[in-house]
Scaffold this motif. Sequence first.
Motif, short mmCIF file in Angstrom:
data_model
loop_
_atom_site.label_atom_id
_atom_site.label_comp_id
_atom_site.label_asym_id
_atom_site.label_seq_id
_atom_site.Cartn_x
_atom_site.Cartn_y
_atom_site.Cartn_z
N ASP A 1 -6.92 12.20 -20.55
CA ASP A 1 -6.55 13.71 -21.04
C ASP A 1 -5.46 14.37 -20.90
O ASP A 1 -4.83 14.82 -21.98
N TYR A 2 -4.56 13.92 -20.02
CA TYR A 2 -3.05 14.09 -19.36
C TYR A 2 -2.28 13.41 -21.34
O TYR A 2 -1.57 14.63 -22.03
N ALA A 3 -2.28 12.77 -21.46
CA ALA A 3 -2.22 11.69 -22.86
C ALA A 3 -1.74 12.26 -24.28
O ALA A 3 -1.02 13.06 -24.95
N PHE A 4 -3.27 13.06 -24.21
CA PHE A 4 -3.54 13.99 -25.59
C PHE A 4 -3.07 15.35 -25.18
O PHE A 4 -2.86 14.91 -26.71
N GLU B 1 -8.05 21.81 -32.01
CA GLU B 1 -6.92 22.37 -30.84
C GLU B 1 -7.33 21.72 -29.39
O GLU B 1 -6.99 22.74 -28.42
N SER B 2 -7.95 21.08 -29.25
CA SER B 2 -8.94 21.13 -28.07
C SER B 2 -9.45 19.11 -27.65
O SER B 2 -9.59 19.18 -28.82
N ILE B 3 -9.27 18.84 -26.51
CA ILE B 3 -9.66 18.01 -26.26
C ILE B 3 -11.57 17.24 -26.39
O ILE B 3 -11.85 16.94 -26.58
N ASP B 4 -12.30 18.87 -26.45
CA ASP B 4 -13.27 18.93 -26.59
C ASP B 4 -14.01 18.80 -28.07
O ASP B 4 -15.03 19.27 -28.43
#
Length: 257
Positions: free
Chosen positions: A168-171, A197-200
Amino acid sequence: MQSPPKSLQSPPSGTGKKSRAPFVIVGGAIVAAAAIVGGVIAIPAVSGASDAVASGTDEVPSVTGKPALGSPRDPLSADELGYALHLATADASVPGDVTSVDGSEAPQVLSVDVSTRDVDHAERIVDVVLYDYTSNRTILQAVNLTTGGVESSASAGVQPPPSPDEVDYAFGLFLDDAAASAAVRDEFAAITGTALESIDQLGVSGGTFLPDASTIGGEACALDRCVEMQFRVPGGGYLDTTAFVVDLSAHTVIGIR
């Protein structure tokens, strides 16, 4: 970085990158997040979206007293997991200046699993793998739940698979780097018609990256903790992520070829 193709990619079979681990989220039987906060440890199940649904988290209690123990190689209960993490992270072998991926003053917890090194051991032994971003070292804590003892060893240049927290942090680092993420953003917009705009919005997985003799641009990753990533559009294929890796130690995105 070359202009992205206008079609979805299949998972790359050979990108010239050298992975210490395959593209997986789970490093052990259970993977924990970076730090103990408010008495519980949040454990992401998967990073990003699973089709249209983002992942949830489980919580593991912080247990400071010895709980009821299973047989030596039984799966860990939640209380055993919490106790193993307490013993591993509170042990004097953990450096006083230890930090996790986001700079928190706690070790990054990578994996927790019942030890399989000695199948004849009569005691309850759990391997807790930590990472210290201050020293760039992997710390293996062999935790004896029966006695409460910890045997510790630390190595530089050894890179277990990343935890979901690290992925998550890398993304986030990647998306915040406008230049590095431009091609992937353009490809995502061309495919979906919306801005990334989001990892989701993606299914995101990551593997540890170590450079080899043919890699250009990733020399820092011989020591730094680096992650190579795959992005999957829910219900579709993969975006092209072969031209970069994320250096979590330096909080930068590195172009490679």
